[in-house]
Scaffold this motif. Structure first.
Motif, PDB file in Angstrom:
ATOM      1  N   ASN A 188       4.067  19.686   2.893  1.00 34.78           N
ATOM      2  CA  ASN A 188       4.728  20.912   2.469  1.00 34.78           C
ATOM      3  C   ASN A 188       5.825  21.779   3.421  1.00 34.78           C
ATOM      4  N   LEU A 189       6.804  21.513   3.200  1.00 33.49           N
ATOM      5  CA  LEU A 189       7.773  21.942   3.981  1.00 33.49           C
ATOM      6  C   LEU A 189       8.635  22.951   3.881  1.00 33.49           C
ATOM      7  N   ASP A 190       9.361  23.694   4.554  1.00 35.81           N
ATOM      8  CA  ASP A 190      10.180  24.726   4.025  1.00 35.81           C
ATOM      9  C   ASP A 190      11.401  24.442   3.290  1.00 35.81           C
ATOM     10  N   VAL A 218      14.372  13.308   3.006  1.00 35.48           N
ATOM     11  CA  VAL A 218      13.488  13.923   3.642  1.00 35.48           C
ATOM     12  C   VAL A 218      12.270  13.007   3.625  1.00 35.48           C
ATOM     13  N   GLY A 219      11.904  12.498   5.043  1.00 35.92           N
ATOM     14  CA  GLY A 219      10.742  11.654   5.262  1.00 35.92           C
ATOM     15  C   GLY A 219      11.044  10.312   5.299  1.00 35.92           C
ATOM     16  N   LEU A 220      11.268   9.370   6.558  1.00 38.16           N
ATOM     17  CA  LEU A 220      11.189   8.264   6.489  1.00 38.16           C
ATOM     18  C   LEU A 220      10.005   7.366   6.585  1.00 38.16           C
ATOM     19  N   PHE A 244      12.108  16.158  -6.096  1.00 40.44           N
ATOM     20  CA  PHE A 244      10.752  15.443  -5.352  1.00 40.44           C
ATOM     21  C   PHE A 244      10.314  14.079  -6.071  1.00 40.44           C
ATOM     22  N   VAL A 245      10.135  13.468  -5.263  1.00 44.19           N
ATOM     23  CA  VAL A 245       9.266  12.344  -5.529  1.00 44.19           C
ATOM     24  C   VAL A 245       7.933  12.200  -4.664  1.00 44.19           C
ATOM     25  N   GLY A 246       7.985  12.809  -3.518  1.00 38.80           N
ATOM     26  CA  GLY A 246       6.974  12.647  -2.647  1.00 38.80           C
ATOM     27  C   GLY A 246       6.060  13.910  -3.290  1.00 38.80           C
ATOM     28  N   ALA A 247       4.638  13.865  -2.986  1.00 45.89           N
ATOM     29  CA  ALA A 247       3.696  14.838  -3.709  1.00 45.89           C
ATOM     30  C   ALA A 247       2.964  15.420  -2.707  1.00 45.89           C
ATOM     31  N   PRO A 248       3.425  16.736  -2.146  1.00 45.42           N
ATOM     32  CA  PRO A 248       2.644  17.252  -0.927  1.00 45.42           C
ATOM     33  C   PRO A 248       1.406  17.849  -1.736  1.00 45.42           C
ATOM     34  N   ILE A 288       0.942  -1.283   0.033  1.00 46.71           N
ATOM     35  CA  ILE A 288       0.168  -0.026   0.006  1.00 46.71           C
ATOM     36  C   ILE A 288       0.876   1.119  -0.214  1.00 46.71           C
ATOM     37  N   CYS A 289       0.745   1.994  -1.043  1.00 40.38           N
ATOM     38  CA  CYS A 289       1.736   3.335  -1.223  1.00 40.38           C
ATOM     39  C   CYS A 289       0.837   4.297  -0.981  1.00 40.38           C
ATOM     40  N   HIS A 290       1.482   5.431  -0.569  1.00 37.41           N
ATOM     41  CA  HIS A 290       0.896   6.718  -0.222  1.00 37.41           C
ATOM     42  C   HIS A 290       0.037   7.236  -1.584  1.00 37.41           C
ATOM     43  N   SER A 291       0.434   6.965  -2.669  1.00 37.78           N
ATOM     44  CA  SER A 291      -0.340   6.984  -3.879  1.00 37.78           C
ATOM     45  C   SER A 291      -1.722   6.589  -3.784  1.00 37.78           C
ATOM     46  N   ASP A 292      -1.842   5.321  -3.215  1.00 39.24           N
ATOM     47  CA  ASP A 292      -3.076   4.987  -3.106  1.00 39.24           C
ATOM     48  C   ASP A 292      -4.040   5.540  -2.355  1.00 39.24           C
ATOM     49  N   GLY A 294       7.363   4.921   3.722  1.00 37.54           N
ATOM     50  CA  GLY A 294       7.614   3.694   2.760  1.00 37.54           C
ATOM     51  C   GLY A 294       8.798   3.974   1.748  1.00 37.54           C
ATOM     52  N   LEU A 295       8.425   5.069   1.014  1.00 32.17           N
ATOM     53  CA  LEU A 295       9.608   5.318   0.147  1.00 32.17           C
ATOM     54  C   LEU A 295      11.029   5.769   0.762  1.00 32.17           C
ATOM     55  N   GLY A 296      10.898   6.449   1.805  1.00 36.52           N
ATOM     56  CA  GLY A 296      12.254   6.900   2.415  1.00 36.52           C
ATOM     57  C   GLY A 296      13.136   5.744   3.068  1.00 36.52           C
TER      58      GLY A 296
END
Ligand code: NAP
Ligand code: ZN
Length: 335
Positions: free
Chosen positions: A236-238, A172-174, A254-258, A39-43, A176-178
């Motif tokens: 969405n970070l600084d 940045v972010g640990l 970026f691979v994550g999608a805020p 289960i990916c966050h894209s789901d 599933g992907l991280g």
């Protein structure tokens, strides 16, 4: 054939049992009996309608590992009984320049496993053989399933942007992907620093291969330090602060999608020619190369396995950032 699956019927709703008819595979397709699906966050983005998707009922799932049970007339690479994987993409136009050079993941006519059809939270799926990858391992397939999307999504930019062993890499972010990015960058020889909003992840980050872990204030020692920072966070970070951490010509990728637009001060890019860039999954060939690298380097996801009927519980944990680090659905009792 009737397929038993789990689907959401509207934006934001829980998944419920759902049945649909699946045809025999077309000439260039294989039919996969699904064993595990990550289960990916894209789901979750799709379930929440974050991407303006309107494909209800939605059967999510695009980190599929299973066994071939039927092949179309023109299938050349696969036979029944083979263990294979399928990720976010299950077809493309095959004719555009991107497809012709083997970058099918950049095709504008991408057919997505769980957007343009019913995905992996069910018993079976059909896919074009070009997008199906062989898996040589016989065991621990639940740890391999998340490589099919999350794994290649973080491996691809490390390859594509030519990250070298002597470089300082930030993740940045640990999640599933991280947690897979840390393993890849570490095994490629890089020095890896994790930036996390969860202080309790430090020990595991280091055991996955990170050299340093930062949660909270970032020391000035890190300014002008990184060659490459890979963003897998959903928040969405600084980003100006992260640009300050890059050396000249460093890349913030970026691979994550805020869900909101990101914003940066252009003068954090210009004076040292820093770059903003992105990665979109990976081609089928890159998935195969990533699988081989993972096999040799013993890279896999750290997973929490759930039965398909408990899918809503798994999704809740994902939403609350409580997973360590990927939920994987077990689709059948005989695997
Ligand atoms: P995930 O498992 O939920 O991980 C996301 C991580 O982001 C969390 O574990 C958390 O790490 C961090 N995070 C969450 N909220 C945060 C906050 N408020 N502040 C700072 N960090 C926060 O998700 P995933 O499956 O890895 O997916 C990550 C993103 O990649 C999603 O947006 C997904 O759609 C996207 N994605 C893109 C592609 C592509 O082709 N580009 C492919 C697959 C997925 P910490 O606890 O360490 O802070
Ligand atoms: Zn995914």
């Amino acid at each position: 054939m009737k397929v038993h699956a789990y689907a959401a019927f509207e934006k934001g709703s829980e998944l419920k049992p759902f049945e649909y008819d699946l045809s025999d595979p077309h000439a260039n397709e294989v039919q996969i009996k699904i064993h595990y699906c990550g289960i990916c966050h894209s789901d979750l983005h799709l379930l929440d309608g974050d991407w303006d998707n309107d494909n209800w009922p939605l059967v999510p799932g695009h980190e599929i590992v299973g066994e071939i049970v039927q092949v179309g007339d023109q299938v050349k690479r696969f036979t029944n009984g083979q263990i294979v994987g399928l990720g976010w993409q299950k077809d493309s136009c095959t004719m555009c320049n991107s497809c012709r050079v083997g970058k099918e993941n950049l095709c504008s006519e991408m057919i997505s496993t769980c957007v343009n059809g019913f995905g992996g939270f069910g018993e079976y799926i059909n896919a074009n053989e070009r997008f199906v990858v062989p898996i040589s391992q016989k065991e621990n397939l639940e740890k391999i399933a998340p490589l099919l999307c999350g794994g290649v999504t973080v491996y691809n930019p490390l390859e594509y942007y030519n990250v070298r062993p002597y470089m300082h890499v930030g993740v940045v972010g640990l999640g599933g992907l991280g947690h897979m990015a840390v393993q890849f960058a570490d095994r490629m020889g890089c020095e890896v620093t994790v930036f996390s909003s969860s202080p309790d992840k430090e020990k595991e980050a280091l055991s996955l291969g990170a050299d340093k872990f930062v949660a909270g204030n970032i020391s000035e020692d890190y300014y002008d330090y990184f060659d490459f920072i890979l963003v897998s966070a959903t928040a969405n970070l600084d980003w100006d602060m992260y640009l300050n951490l890059l050396q000249a010509e460093g890349k913030l990728c970026f691979v994550g999608a805020p869900s909101e637009n990101i914003s940066v001060d252009v003068f954090n890019l210009i004076p040292k020619q820093k770059m903003l860039c992105a990665g979109s999954i990976g081609s089928p060939l890159m998935i195969e190369q990533m699988m081989e690298f993972s096999r040799r380097q013993n890279i896999g996801a750290q997973v929490e396995v759930f039965d398909l009927k408990d899918v809503n519980e798994a999704i809740e944990k994902l939403r609350k950032n409580e997973l360590r680090y990927r939920a994987v659905l077990k689709m059948r009792n005989d695997v």
